[in-house]
Design a protein around this motif. Structure first.
Motif, PDB file in Angstrom:
ATOM      1  N   GLU A 136      75.982  36.527  28.239  1.00 38.64           N
ATOM      2  CA  GLU A 136      74.783  35.696  28.258  1.00 38.64           C
ATOM      3  C   GLU A 136      73.574  36.521  28.721  1.00 38.64           C
ATOM      4  OE1 GLU A 136      74.322  32.945  26.996  1.00 38.64           O
ATOM      5  OE2 GLU A 136      72.412  32.283  27.862  1.00 38.64           O
ATOM      6  N   GLY A 137      73.803  37.347  29.741  1.00 33.63           N
ATOM      7  CA  GLY A 137      72.726  38.199  30.265  1.00 33.63           C
ATOM      8  C   GLY A 137      72.187  39.127  29.190  1.00 33.63           C
ATOM      9  N   LEU A 138      73.090  39.747  28.418  1.00 32.46           N
ATOM     10  CA  LEU A 138      72.651  40.658  27.357  1.00 32.46           C
ATOM     11  C   LEU A 138      71.872  39.907  26.284  1.00 32.46           C
ATOM     12  CD1 LEU A 138      75.496  43.221  26.607  1.00 32.46           C
ATOM     13  CD2 LEU A 138      73.578  43.369  28.182  1.00 32.46           C
ATOM     14  N   HIS A 139      72.367  38.705  25.963  1.00 33.61           N
ATOM     15  CA  HIS A 139      71.679  37.903  24.949  1.00 33.61           C
ATOM     16  C   HIS A 139      70.250  37.587  25.412  1.00 33.61           C
ATOM     17  CE1 HIS A 139      70.760  34.749  22.087  1.00 33.61           C
ATOM     18  NE2 HIS A 139      70.450  33.972  23.111  1.00 33.61           N
ATOM     19  N   LEU A 140      70.117  37.162  26.666  1.00 29.42           N
ATOM     20  CA  LEU A 140      68.795  36.819  27.193  1.00 29.42           C
ATOM     21  C   LEU A 140      67.881  38.037  27.219  1.00 29.42           C
ATOM     22  CD1 LEU A 140      70.040  34.531  30.085  1.00 29.42           C
ATOM     23  CD2 LEU A 140      68.657  33.791  28.132  1.00 29.42           C
ATOM     24  N   LEU A 141      68.479  39.176  27.562  1.00 31.43           N
ATOM     25  CA  LEU A 141      67.711  40.420  27.600  1.00 31.43           C
ATOM     26  C   LEU A 141      67.191  40.756  26.206  1.00 31.43           C
ATOM     27  CD1 LEU A 141      66.889  42.785  29.318  1.00 31.43           C
ATOM     28  CD2 LEU A 141      69.127  43.789  28.997  1.00 31.43           C
ATOM     29  N   ALA A 142      68.071  40.603  25.206  1.00 37.92           N
ATOM     30  CA  ALA A 142      67.704  40.937  23.834  1.00 37.92           C
ATOM     31  C   ALA A 142      66.623  40.010  23.314  1.00 37.92           C
ATOM     32  CB  ALA A 142      68.938  40.857  22.933  1.00 37.92           C
ATOM     33  N   THR A 143      66.561  38.767  23.838  1.00 38.02           N
ATOM     34  CA  THR A 143      65.535  37.842  23.352  1.00 38.02           C
ATOM     35  C   THR A 143      64.321  37.827  24.274  1.00 38.02           C
ATOM     36  OG1 THR A 143      66.761  36.071  24.471  1.00 38.02           O
ATOM     37  CG2 THR A 143      67.133  36.326  22.099  1.00 38.02           C
ATOM     38  N   GLY A 144      64.267  38.796  25.188  1.00 38.91           N
ATOM     39  CA  GLY A 144      63.062  38.982  25.998  1.00 38.91           C
ATOM     40  C   GLY A 144      62.927  37.999  27.152  1.00 38.91           C
ATOM     41  N   GLN A 145      64.004  37.271  27.498  1.00 40.26           N
ATOM     42  CA  GLN A 145      63.906  36.308  28.617  1.00 40.26           C
ATOM     43  C   GLN A 145      64.367  37.003  29.895  1.00 40.26           C
ATOM     44  OE1 GLN A 145      65.359  32.260  27.286  1.00 40.26           O
ATOM     45  NE2 GLN A 145      66.023  33.466  25.530  1.00 40.26           N
ATOM     46  N   LEU A 146      63.450  37.779  30.455  1.00 41.15           N
ATOM     47  CA  LEU A 146      63.826  38.692  31.531  1.00 41.15           C
ATOM     48  C   LEU A 146      64.290  37.981  32.801  1.00 41.15           C
ATOM     49  CD1 LEU A 146      61.185  41.532  31.192  1.00 41.15           C
ATOM     50  CD2 LEU A 146      63.313  41.161  29.967  1.00 41.15           C
ATOM     51  N   GLU A 147      63.557  36.923  33.189  1.00 44.46           N
ATOM     52  CA  GLU A 147      63.933  36.210  34.427  1.00 44.46           C
ATOM     53  C   GLU A 147      65.359  35.681  34.308  1.00 44.46           C
ATOM     54  OE1 GLU A 147      62.475  35.307  37.319  1.00 44.46           O
ATOM     55  OE2 GLU A 147      60.323  35.666  37.106  1.00 44.46           O
ATOM     56  N   ALA A 148      65.644  35.020  33.196  1.00 46.98           N
ATOM     57  CA  ALA A 148      66.964  34.418  33.000  1.00 46.98           C
ATOM     58  C   ALA A 148      68.035  35.505  32.901  1.00 46.98           C
ATOM     59  CB  ALA A 148      66.952  33.552  31.745  1.00 46.98           C
ATOM     60  N   ALA A 149      67.709  36.618  32.233  1.00 49.77           N
ATOM     61  CA  ALA A 149      68.673  37.716  32.107  1.00 49.77           C
ATOM     62  C   ALA A 149      69.008  38.261  33.497  1.00 49.77           C
ATOM     63  CB  ALA A 149      68.096  38.815  31.225  1.00 49.77           C
ATOM     64  N   THR A 150      67.977  38.392  34.340  1.00 54.50           N
ATOM     65  CA  THR A 150      68.174  38.893  35.699  1.00 54.50           C
ATOM     66  C   THR A 150      69.144  37.990  36.453  1.00 54.50           C
ATOM     67  OG1 THR A 150      65.853  39.480  35.586  1.00 54.50           O
ATOM     68  CG2 THR A 150      66.892  39.734  37.696  1.00 54.50           C
ATOM     69  N   HIS A 151      68.937  36.685  36.275  1.00 55.14           N
ATOM     70  CA  HIS A 151      69.764  35.687  36.950  1.00 55.14           C
ATOM     71  C   HIS A 151      71.235  35.857  36.539  1.00 55.14           C
ATOM     72  CE1 HIS A 151      70.160  32.035  39.193  1.00 55.14           C
ATOM     73  NE2 HIS A 151      70.837  31.472  38.209  1.00 55.14           N
ATOM     74  N   GLU A 152      71.482  35.962  35.222  1.00 54.29           N
ATOM     75  CA  GLU A 152      72.866  36.063  34.722  1.00 54.29           C
ATOM     76  C   GLU A 152      73.514  37.376  35.185  1.00 54.29           C
ATOM     77  OE1 GLU A 152      74.785  33.784  33.056  1.00 54.29           O
ATOM     78  OE2 GLU A 152      73.104  32.468  33.554  1.00 54.29           O
ATOM     79  N   LEU A 153      72.773  38.482  35.065  1.00 56.47           N
ATOM     80  CA  LEU A 153      73.364  39.770  35.450  1.00 56.47           C
ATOM     81  C   LEU A 153      73.592  39.822  36.970  1.00 56.47           C
ATOM     82  CD1 LEU A 153      71.516  42.194  33.008  1.00 56.47           C
ATOM     83  CD2 LEU A 153      73.858  41.359  32.870  1.00 56.47           C
ATOM     84  N   GLY A 154      72.758  39.086  37.701  1.00 52.02           N
ATOM     85  CA  GLY A 154      72.959  38.975  39.150  1.00 52.02           C
ATOM     86  C   GLY A 154      74.309  38.340  39.456  1.00 52.02           C
TER      87      GLY A 154
END
Ligand SMILES: [Zn+2]
Length: 395
Positions: A46-64
């Motif tokens: 999910e984190g990678l998907h969010l990162l790829a779609t430019g949703q940095l805050e959400a990606a940070t949350h998932e990778l956290g």
């Protein structure tokens, strides 16, 4: 950095991390025939998907979340720490980088990269001494680490240590095999300005000439050279400024005050109007040339002609308050204002703050002044006048 560029960089980081992960996995395969455990976490995907779609805050949350489940996952630490810094959570980025550096089995380049990244965290947090130390440590591990060198260069720029910044930038240009002299040119121009302020005219001239030999677009170097020649030879100063305008017509207005002085000192004041007319014919939206021309006309008794020019400038640039103000001044000069209107103009002149909006083309940072280096993304020559088009339905 634009969002797209940022996502590209982060994706490249992820790709690198994945490649590193794949390689590490390959090494382990013989032993355990197993993928790194963190990759089975749904938060990772999910984190990678969010990162790829430019949703940095959400990606940070998932990778956290992945990091909480798998605190030792080096690849995730590398990506997540960058993300935390980009979304402004520098303290968390520092924490992760420190954890990362505690791993005993990092490769030389992984260790250098983590140290350089820690340096950038400290720089963003304003701890300049610690940043300098982290960059130096990174270069001790790997003297060719570009990230650490670029960080050191920015650190010197931030402290206005132009010569040191120039030396590192020279190394960077050589290592990247890039022929780009723009940043080097701007650093030389800064060195020139400093020499000029200290009264070292020869050093200033040398720096400005070097700047222009690196890149003709270094506008402040043209301005500096003209300033050096203004007293001794105003014709030469005017020529230098005309060259600058030809090299970067969109920056012409920055040379207007010096050009007016130079033409006046050379006894050729009328050439300024000719130059403005030329600029307007090249770019009909150039309200600054129209404004300068209108002022000159009004001062020379040609107020109605000036008014025509200003109204044409307003058609293309209705958002520019300075033009509106100039219209009122011209109406006053024409003697068409009653006492109420005159009071209105006096109030407006005395109270309004006439900002001159500029914007960075790289990070969209807004400023009320023209700046050669963006204070937000630290790029050179990216700040331009902010233009607003007339709304639909108007001319
Ligand atoms: Zn910027």
């Amino acid at each position: 950095m634009t969002d797209t560029a940022l996502v590209a960089v982060l994706l490249a980081t992820v790709a690198g991390a994945l490649a590193g992960g794949a390689w590490a996995a390959g090494r382990r395969k013989a032993r355990e025939r197993q993928r790194p455990l963190f990759r089975s976490s749904p938060h990772y995907t999910e984190g990678l998907h969010l990162l790829a779609t430019g949703q940095l805050e959400a990606a940070t949350h998932e990778l956290g979340k992945v990091l909480r489940e798998h605190p030792g996952a080096v690849e995730v630490q590398q990506v997540a720490s960058h993300l935390y810094r980009e979304v402004g959570k520098v303290e968390r980025a520092i924490e992760i980088h420190r954890d990362l550096l505690a791993h005993k089995d990092l490769t030389r380049s992984e260790r250098a990269h983590a140290l350089a990244s820690l340096g950038t965290d400290y720089r963003k947090a304003g701890f300049l001494d610690r940043a300098a130390q982290a960059y130096a440590d990174a270069l001790q591990v790997d003297p060719r680490n570009l990230h650490a060198l670029a960080g050191q260069q920015k650190l010197h720029e931030e402290q206005r240590q132009w010569r040191e910044a120039y030396e590192i930038q020279t190394r960077l240009v050589r290592m990247r095999k890039s022929g780009d002299g723009l940043v080097l040119g701007f650093l030389q121009a800064e060195m020139g300005r400093e020499a000029l302020a200290a009264g070292r005219r020869d050093a200033a001239e040398e720096a400005f000439l070097t700047a222009l030999s690196l890149d003709r677009r270094v506008f402040p170097a043209h301005l500096g050279l003209a300033e050096l020649w203004l007293d001794r030879d105003p014709r030469r100063a005017a020529q230098l400024l005309e060259d600058a305008v030809a090299a970067a017509p969109e920056r012409a207005y920055l040379a207007f005050p010096a050009l007016q002085k130079a033409y006046a000192a050379a006894g050729e004041a009328s050439r300024f109007a000719a130059l403005c007319e030329r600029l307007v014919s090249q770019d009909p939206r150039d309200w600054r040339a129209r404004l300068a021309l209108a002022r000159q006309l009004r001062d020379g008794g040609g107020a109605s002609e000036a008014l025509g020019l200003l109204l044409r400038a307003l058609e293309a640039n209705p958002h520019v308050l300075l033009v509106h103000l100039e219209v009122w001044r011209t109406l006053r000069a024409l003697g068409t204002l009653g006492p109420e209107e005159q009071r209105y103009v006096a109030t407006v002149e005395g109270s309004a703050v006439y900002v001159d909006p500029h914007i960075c083309t790289v990070c969209r940072y807004r400023t009320d002044d023209m700046l050669w280096r963006c204070p937000h993304c630290h790029e050179w020559n990216t700040v331009v006048e902010e233009r607003v088009s007339p709304a639909a339905g108007t001319r």
